[in-house]
Scaffold this motif. Structure first.
Motif, mmCIF file in Angstrom:
data_model
loop_
_atom_site.group_PDB
_atom_site.id
_atom_site.type_symbol
_atom_site.label_atom_id
_atom_site.label_comp_id
_atom_site.label_asym_id
_atom_site.label_seq_id
_atom_site.Cartn_x
_atom_site.Cartn_y
_atom_site.Cartn_z
ATOM 1 N N LEU A 14 5.511 -12.366 1.769
ATOM 2 C CA LEU A 14 6.436 -11.481 2.428
ATOM 3 C C LEU A 14 7.536 -10.461 1.529
ATOM 4 N N LYS A 15 7.737 -11.422 0.349
ATOM 5 C CA LYS A 15 8.827 -10.620 -0.688
ATOM 6 C C LYS A 15 7.957 -9.882 -1.464
ATOM 7 N N ILE A 16 6.625 -10.081 -1.920
ATOM 8 C CA ILE A 16 6.002 -9.093 -2.370
ATOM 9 C C ILE A 16 5.606 -7.753 -1.512
ATOM 10 N N LEU A 17 5.152 -8.053 -0.159
ATOM 11 C CA LEU A 17 4.936 -6.900 0.667
ATOM 12 C C LEU A 17 6.302 -6.015 0.866
ATOM 13 N N GLY A 18 7.417 -6.618 0.994
ATOM 14 C CA GLY A 18 8.717 -6.222 0.957
ATOM 15 C C GLY A 18 9.246 -5.015 -0.202
ATOM 16 N N GLU A 19 8.636 -5.841 -1.534
ATOM 17 C CA GLU A 19 8.813 -4.998 -2.662
ATOM 18 C C GLU A 19 8.063 -3.695 -2.749
ATOM 19 N N VAL A 20 6.818 -3.891 -2.304
ATOM 20 C CA VAL A 20 5.969 -2.783 -2.298
ATOM 21 C C VAL A 20 6.493 -1.781 -1.380
ATOM 22 N N GLU A 74 -2.505 -2.201 0.778
ATOM 23 C CA GLU A 74 -3.471 -2.095 -0.397
ATOM 24 C C GLU A 74 -2.887 -2.534 -1.806
ATOM 25 N N ARG A 75 -1.563 -2.118 -1.857
ATOM 26 C CA ARG A 75 -0.939 -2.415 -3.182
ATOM 27 C C ARG A 75 -0.456 -3.820 -3.289
ATOM 28 N N GLU A 81 -2.372 -11.836 -4.933
ATOM 29 C CA GLU A 81 -3.364 -12.706 -5.652
ATOM 30 C C GLU A 81 -2.964 -13.110 -7.186
ATOM 31 N N ASN A 82 -1.944 -12.372 -7.565
ATOM 32 C CA ASN A 82 -1.269 -12.990 -8.809
ATOM 33 C C ASN A 82 -0.096 -13.444 -8.879
ATOM 34 N N TYR A 95 3.017 -2.836 -10.237
ATOM 35 C CA TYR A 95 2.558 -1.798 -9.437
ATOM 36 C C TYR A 95 1.695 -0.591 -9.780
ATOM 37 N N ALA A 96 1.910 0.017 -10.710
ATOM 38 C CA ALA A 96 0.941 1.242 -11.291
ATOM 39 C C ALA A 96 -0.330 0.595 -11.343
#
Length: 194
Positions: A14-20, A74-75, A81-82, A95-96
């Motif tokens: 959730l934290k990663i999705l929020g950051e994206v 998608e991002r 996964e990492n 991100y890039a």
């Protein structure tokens, strides 16, 4: 569901999705309040989505995707996964790398539009567009003409003693090339500063 009730890996996701989602919002120059209004939520609720404190509702994710014209998942999936045992993979660093090529080109086009609005008057922007179009057209005609000559094709262009079309397209491309390089250099310098 609040983050407290989730297992560690789900809260990290959730934290990663929020950051994206935050990066996508900032790429488009929008505020949390703008996005929250579009989703029909309060700014605080949307802020919790970005921080990964709350699970995002499917309906809100679909509205966000439509607003941004790209899917944040998608991002987020390559970043998720990492996730290492120590914590999050650096979302900003990855991100890039996770951005598909067409999205990177879209980001550059948006940046170029902001650059032109800040640096040039409307008349200068039109002249830049005409110059880019003429350069692209002249280069394309020169390439087509070269292919026609090299492979002995007939593309319907007149063939004669002096190939005026090829000569004119080379001349136009040669005249406009320095202007295109100067524009690109100014854009790169602006991009690094902003």
């Amino acid at each position: 569901m609040s983050r407290k009730n989730l297992p560690k890996t789900e809260s990290d996701e959730l934290k990663i999705l929020g950051e994206v989602m935050r990066m996508q919002r900032e790429d488009r120059g929008m505020t949390q309040a703008d996005v929250a209004a579009h989703l029909g939520r309060t700014r605080e609720t949307y802020g919790k989505y970005e921080r990964g404190s709350n699970e995002i509702r499917i309906r809100d994710l679909l509205k966000f995707r439509k607003l941004m014209q790209e899917d944040p998942l998608e991002r987020a999936f390559p970043l998720i996964e990492n996730v290492s045992g120590k914590g999050l993979a650096s979302p900003k660093m990855r991100y890039a790398e996770s951005m598909p090529r067409y999205l990177l080109h879209q980001k550059i086009r948006i940046g170029a539009a902001h650059f032109e609005k800040q640096r040039y008057s409307p008349l200068e922007r039109r002249l830049n567009t005409i110059s880019r179009s003429a350069f692209t057209g002249a280069s394309a005609v020169a390439c087509l003409r070269q292919i026609e000559i090299a492979y002995d094709l007939s593309l319907g262009l007149p063939v004669g003693g002096v190939d005026w079309m090829l000569l004119a397209s080379y001349a136009l491309a040669a005249i406009l090339f320095p202007f295109q390089l100067a524009y690109i250099a100014r854009f790169i310098m602006w991009w690094r500063v902003s």
